[in-house]
Every structure is written in structure tokens, then in C-alpha cells.
Design a protein around this motif. Structure first.
Motif, PDB file in Angstrom:
ATOM      1  N   GLY A  27       0.613  -1.118   0.138  1.00 20.13           N
ATOM      2  CA  GLY A  27      -0.279  -0.038   0.251  1.00 20.13           C
ATOM      3  C   GLY A  27       1.030   1.786   0.103  1.00 20.13           C
ATOM      4  N   GLN A  28       1.870   1.200   0.709  1.00 17.57           N
ATOM      5  CA  GLN A  28       2.649   1.839   0.324  1.00 17.57           C
ATOM      6  C   GLN A  28       3.476   2.289  -0.497  1.00 17.57           C
ATOM      7  OE1 GLN A  28       4.998   1.820   4.235  1.00 17.57           O
ATOM      8  NE2 GLN A  28       3.546   3.163   5.062  1.00 17.57           N
ATOM      9  N   GLY A  29       4.402   3.149  -1.018  1.00 23.13           N
ATOM     10  CA  GLY A  29       5.518   3.488  -2.141  1.00 23.13           C
ATOM     11  C   GLY A  29       4.197   3.554  -3.682  1.00 23.13           C
ATOM     12  N   PRO A  30       4.842   3.467  -4.255  1.00 22.87           N
ATOM     13  CA  PRO A  30       4.688   3.420  -5.804  1.00 22.87           C
ATOM     14  C   PRO A  30       3.582   2.263  -6.437  1.00 22.87           C
ATOM     15  CG  PRO A  30       6.581   3.296  -7.017  1.00 22.87           C
ATOM     16  CD  PRO A  30       6.587   3.192  -5.282  1.00 22.87           C
ATOM     17  N   LEU A  31       3.632   2.435  -7.535  1.00 21.56           N
ATOM     18  CA  LEU A  31       2.578   1.345  -8.129  1.00 21.56           C
ATOM     19  C   LEU A  31       3.521   0.187  -8.599  1.00 21.56           C
ATOM     20  CD1 LEU A  31      -0.760   2.692  -9.796  1.00 21.56           C
ATOM     21  CD2 LEU A  31      -0.307   0.307  -8.058  1.00 21.56           C
ATOM     22  N   PRO A  32       3.503  -0.337  -8.940  1.00 25.92           N
ATOM     23  CA  PRO A  32       5.033  -2.071 -10.088  1.00 25.92           C
ATOM     24  C   PRO A  32       4.551  -1.532 -11.535  1.00 25.92           C
ATOM     25  CG  PRO A  32       2.977  -3.276  -9.130  1.00 25.92           C
ATOM     26  CD  PRO A  32       2.688  -1.627  -8.034  1.00 25.92           C
ATOM     27  N   PRO A  33       5.560  -1.790 -11.818  1.00 23.29           N
ATOM     28  CA  PRO A  33       5.505  -1.397 -13.688  1.00 23.29           C
ATOM     29  C   PRO A  33       4.073  -1.946 -13.743  1.00 23.29           C
ATOM     30  CG  PRO A  33       7.185  -1.800 -13.111  1.00 23.29           C
ATOM     31  CD  PRO A  33       6.458  -2.298 -11.841  1.00 23.29           C
ATOM     32  N   LYS A  34       3.522  -1.419 -15.260  1.00 22.55           N
ATOM     33  CA  LYS A  34       2.426  -1.831 -16.271  1.00 22.55           C
ATOM     34  C   LYS A  34       2.318  -3.141 -16.370  1.00 22.55           C
ATOM     35  CE  LYS A  34      -0.661  -0.391 -19.299  1.00 22.55           C
ATOM     36  NZ  LYS A  34      -0.748   0.661 -20.513  1.00 22.55           N
ATOM     37  N   GLU A  35       3.605  -3.480 -17.343  1.00 25.19           N
ATOM     38  CA  GLU A  35       3.999  -4.889 -17.333  1.00 25.19           C
ATOM     39  C   GLU A  35       3.469  -5.416 -15.904  1.00 25.19           C
ATOM     40  OE1 GLU A  35       7.549  -3.155 -17.238  1.00 25.19           O
ATOM     41  OE2 GLU A  35       5.461  -2.763 -18.130  1.00 25.19           O
ATOM     42  N   SER A  54      -3.711  -6.288   4.630  1.00 24.94           N
ATOM     43  CA  SER A  54      -4.387  -6.238   6.131  1.00 24.94           C
ATOM     44  C   SER A  54      -3.001  -7.221   7.245  1.00 24.94           C
ATOM     45  CB  SER A  54      -5.483  -7.456   6.318  1.00 24.94           C
ATOM     46  OG  SER A  54      -4.827  -8.795   5.820  1.00 24.94           O
ATOM     47  N   LEU A  55      -3.320  -6.699   7.807  1.00 21.32           N
ATOM     48  CA  LEU A  55      -1.985  -6.384   9.176  1.00 21.32           C
ATOM     49  C   LEU A  55      -1.722  -7.892   9.082  1.00 21.32           C
ATOM     50  CD1 LEU A  55      -1.914  -4.480  12.177  1.00 21.32           C
ATOM     51  CD2 LEU A  55      -0.501  -4.234   9.961  1.00 21.32           C
ATOM     52  N   GLU A  56      -2.375  -9.014   8.967  1.00 25.97           N
ATOM     53  CA  GLU A  56      -2.476 -10.313   8.649  1.00 25.97           C
ATOM     54  C   GLU A  56      -1.379 -10.482   7.333  1.00 25.97           C
ATOM     55  OE1 GLU A  56      -4.777 -14.285   9.189  1.00 25.97           O
ATOM     56  OE2 GLU A  56      -5.762 -12.826   8.811  1.00 25.97           O
ATOM     57  N   ASN A 201      -4.891   4.737   0.665  1.00 26.96           N
ATOM     58  CA  ASN A 201      -6.695   4.807   1.193  1.00 26.96           C
ATOM     59  C   ASN A 201      -6.774   3.584   1.684  1.00 26.96           C
ATOM     60  OD1 ASN A 201      -8.909   5.318   1.084  1.00 26.96           O
ATOM     61  ND2 ASN A 201      -9.722   4.389  -0.879  1.00 26.96           N
ATOM     62  N   ALA A 202      -6.343   2.436   0.993  1.00 21.99           N
ATOM     63  CA  ALA A 202      -6.539   0.477   1.177  1.00 21.99           C
ATOM     64  C   ALA A 202      -6.035   0.280   2.427  1.00 21.99           C
ATOM     65  CB  ALA A 202      -5.899  -0.155   0.081  1.00 21.99           C
ATOM     66  N   ILE A 203      -4.560   1.680   2.947  1.00 26.05           N
ATOM     67  CA  ILE A 203      -3.981   1.603   3.824  1.00 26.05           C
ATOM     68  C   ILE A 203      -5.362   1.248   5.014  1.00 26.05           C
ATOM     69  CG2 ILE A 203      -2.400   1.644   5.634  1.00 26.05           C
ATOM     70  CD1 ILE A 203      -0.171   1.531   3.291  1.00 26.05           C
ATOM     71  N   LEU A 204      -6.026   2.925   4.872  1.00 26.60           N
ATOM     72  CA  LEU A 204      -6.393   3.491   6.198  1.00 26.60           C
ATOM     73  C   LEU A 204      -7.933   2.447   6.000  1.00 26.60           C
ATOM     74  CD1 LEU A 204      -6.191   7.397   5.016  1.00 26.60           C
ATOM     75  CD2 LEU A 204      -4.897   6.150   6.915  1.00 26.60           C
ATOM     76  N   PHE A 205      -8.102   1.969   5.091  1.00 22.65           N
ATOM     77  CA  PHE A 205      -9.584   1.419   5.211  1.00 22.65           C
ATOM     78  C   PHE A 205      -9.607  -0.307   5.603  1.00 22.65           C
ATOM     79  CE2 PHE A 205     -13.619   0.146   2.759  1.00 22.65           C
ATOM     80  CZ  PHE A 205     -14.386   0.969   3.286  1.00 22.65           C
ATOM     81  N   GLN A 206      -8.276  -0.504   5.719  1.00 24.96           N
ATOM     82  CA  GLN A 206      -8.257  -2.342   5.254  1.00 24.96           C
ATOM     83  C   GLN A 206      -7.618  -1.992   6.813  1.00 24.96           C
ATOM     84  OE1 GLN A 206      -6.528  -4.322   3.135  1.00 24.96           O
ATOM     85  NE2 GLN A 206      -7.080  -3.297   0.988  1.00 24.96           N
ATOM     86  N   THR A 207      -7.067  -1.479   7.568  1.00 28.02           N
ATOM     87  CA  THR A 207      -5.926  -1.303   9.289  1.00 28.02           C
ATOM     88  C   THR A 207      -6.203  -0.563   9.694  1.00 28.02           C
ATOM     89  OG1 THR A 207      -4.259  -0.113   8.152  1.00 28.02           O
ATOM     90  CG2 THR A 207      -4.002  -2.431   7.429  1.00 28.02           C
ATOM     91  N   HIS A 208      -6.792   0.641   9.629  1.00 28.79           N
ATOM     92  CA  HIS A 208      -7.335   1.774  10.710  1.00 28.79           C
ATOM     93  C   HIS A 208      -8.700   1.500  11.221  1.00 28.79           C
ATOM     94  CE1 HIS A 208      -3.413   2.525   9.269  1.00 28.79           C
ATOM     95  NE2 HIS A 208      -3.309   3.415  10.781  1.00 28.79           N
ATOM     96  N   GLY A 209      -9.588   1.400  12.125  1.00 22.64           N
ATOM     97  CA  GLY A 209     -10.169   1.440  12.972  1.00 22.64           C
ATOM     98  C   GLY A 209     -11.354   0.345  12.461  1.00 22.64           C
ATOM     99  N   GLY A 210     -12.636   0.025  13.101  1.00 17.93           N
ATOM    100  CA  GLY A 210     -14.026  -0.409  12.935  1.00 17.93           C
ATOM    101  C   GLY A 210     -12.910  -2.433  13.206  1.00 17.93           C
ATOM    102  N   GLU A 211     -13.850  -2.802  12.909  1.00 15.37           N
ATOM    103  CA  GLU A 211     -14.190  -4.065  12.876  1.00 15.37           C
ATOM    104  C   GLU A 211     -12.799  -4.712  12.051  1.00 15.37           C
ATOM    105  OE1 GLU A 211     -17.697  -6.377  10.922  1.00 15.37           O
ATOM    106  OE2 GLU A 211     -18.548  -5.445  12.526  1.00 15.37           O
TER     107      GLU A 211
END
Length: 296
Positions: A27-35, A54-56, A201-211
Motif C-alpha cells: 500500500g506504500q510506495g508507487p504502483l509496480p510497472p504496468k507490465e 491487512s496486517l495479517e 486509501n487501502a491501508i487506512l480502510f483495511q488496517t485503521h479502525g473498526g472490525e
């Protein structure tokens, strides 16, 4: 919003007398190459790249990367010995998840800015960041193919607003004032250059807060980690509002004390005066020397 580039000033010092691997969390850093990307002869579906951060998953992925690095370092000899791990903020939580994932593989664990639980001010910050990045509106997330285009992220207003906000929350007022607006603006550019809206966004949504956090809060992981590392050290800035000194001390107690005892058994705790959350960058030399001394 850290990336590999954030640690370039520390790396030469850490690598003087040991091999060092900088792990960039999913979730951190740039996306991998398109290929198409291949890893261990398995194809990676880029459309699924942020489906599970997820942290798991992070803890499991951490050991896949470490084992591959050890394999290469040891001339293809399959050696999965113990390692020392240093983690800051979210990276510290990933380090704890790695310790839970494979007990007794970490010798010494040095964590900075990791609290047992969030206090309410940190929850307010978290809610604002989710809204800034569009975490509640999946249609507002920028397309991954667009994110690969050079310069797109630097001009993404949501990502820039998030970068300014997280910097203001991470560093102490005195430190930011000493740096000045122009210098801090260049840090915003760096956050946007080396990260993506969809990844953060994925990190915040999946690892920060809630279930989605569930059993992967630091307090919960601490209970499952007891005895799985030889020793650990927790460091926090005296002015940290994201991981307060009281909550970091509580985590140290959860990690280190034996049943029925109040003393810290195998976990030590240090407060760095006049620093905010970002101790590794506000007090670079002091923090670096502390890490090196502890791991020696």
C-alpha cells in the motif's frame, strides 16, 4: 505515507556493520510497472494489488521478502535465522504482525511511535484522512492506470491535502517552524511522488479502525507476541499526539511484564524530549544511535 526513499539518510549508517533490508509495506510506495509482474514464479494480478493490505497479509508478506533476501545473501543457502527488526509508526505495527506470524524469528525489535491503543485525538485525525483520500467513496479513487502517469500524483488534490495534514500531525510545531514552509512543501511533493491515493486509501480502510483491525491492534498483538522475541524497545516523542507516551508505555508493559509483576522484563521504553510522532526524522542522529546501540 513513508516509502523506501524516506530512509536513505539512515541507511549508510545502519549498513556499516550489518546487512540491511528496507521493507516497503503493501500500500506504500508507487504502483509496480504496468507490465505483468512475476514473483517466485507466481503471476501477480495488478488489479488485485491493493485488495488485501491487512496486517495479517503484511506480516506474511514481510517474511516472504525477508526469506528471499536471506536466500540471496547466503548464496542460495536456505537460511531462515533470526533477524533484528526496526519499525516506525505503521511499519512498527507491521513488524508486530510479522512477530505474530512467525514467532521466535525476531531477535530484537525496536519500535517507534507505536501505541497500545489510539486516543481520541488520533481517531479524529484518522477520520479526516479517510475523508481526504475518499475512503468512503470508492468511485472517487483515482484509476490505477492514471496513477502510473508521471506527475499525476503530485497534482492530485486529495493526496496533497492528505500529505499536508499528515505532516502537520506527525512533526512537532517547533520542528516544522524551524524547517519553514518551502521545505515542508517539498516533503508534500515527496509524499505524493512516492505514494498513491489508492494505496494509502487501502491501508487506512483495511488496517485503521473498526472490525478490520480486530485482533491486529498493537494491544491485541502484544498478548500473542509475548515470548516470541528476545527483547524489544519502544521509543516515543514527548509531544506525540498520534501515539501518546502514555499509550506507548502501556504497550511496553503489555509486551514486557510477566504475569503478576509490574516491572518491565524484556522490554524497555524511552521518551525523546521535544519531538512529535516522527522521531526518526526530527531527532535523526539521536534515534539512529539509539537503534544501533540497542541492536549491537
Amino acid at each position: 505515507a513513508q516509502s523506501i526513499s524516506s530512509w536513505e539518510f539512515h541507511l549508510p549508517h545502519f549498513a556499516k556493520e550489518r546487512s540491511v533490508l528496507i521493507y516497503e509495506c503493501l500500500g506504500q510506495g508507487p504502483l509496480p510497472p504496468k507490465e505483468e509482474v512475476c514473483s517466485s514464479k507466481k503471476k501477480v494480478d495488478l488489479d488485485m494489488y491493493y485488495k488485501d493490505v491487512s496486517l495479517e497479509r503484511q506480516g506474511s508478506d514481510f517474511w516472504n521478502v525477508v526469506d528471499e533476501a536471506l536466500f540471496q545473501l547466503n548464496n542460495n543457502d536456505d537460511d531462515s535465522g533470526k533477524v533484528d527488526v526496526v519499525g516506525f509508526s505503521f511499519g512498527g505495527r507491521v513488524a508486530m504482525a510479522a512477530a505474530v506470524s512467525q514467532p521466535n524469528r525476531i531477535r530484537r525489535l525496536h519500535l517507534t511511535g507505536v501505541a497500545a491503543e489510539r486516543e481520541e485525538y488520533a481517531n479524529v485525525l484518522l477520520a479526516s484522512w479517510k475523508e481526504m483520500l475518499g475512503a468512503n467513496d470508492i468511485n472517487d479513487i483515482i484509476d490505477k492506470e492514471t496513477e502510473r502517469e508521471e506527475g499525476t500524483n503530485s497534482n492530485n488534490p486529495r493526496l496533497r491535502a492528505f500529505a499536508w495534514s499528515i505532516i502537520l500531525a506527525t512533526y512537532s510545531e517547533q520542528f516544522l517552524a524551524s524547517m519553514g514552509a518551502a521545505r515542508v512543501s517539498s516533503w508534500v511533493d515527496g509524499v505524493c511522488k512516492f505514494n498513491t491515493q489508492s494505496g494509502l486509501n487501502a491501508i487506512l480502510f483495511q488496517t485503521h479502525g473498526g472490525e478490520e483491525e480486530g485482533q491486529w491492534t498493537p494491544a491485541s498483538m502484544a498478548g500473542r507476541m509475548k515470548g516470541s522475541v528476545e527483547s524489544c524497545k519502544l521509543v516515543v516523542g514527548s509531544n506525540d499526539r498520534m501515539a501518546t507516551p502514555d499509550q506507548v508505555l502501556r504497550l511496553a508493559q503489555l509486551l514486557g511484564k510477566e504475569e503478576g509483576e509490574s516491572k518491565l522484563d524484556n522490554c524497555c521504553y524511552k521518551v525523546v524530549d521535544n519531538c512529535g510522532h516522527a522521531v526518526p526524522f526530527e531527532a535523526m542522529r539521536l534515534w539512529r544511535e539509539d537503534v544501533i546501540k540497542y541492536l549491537t
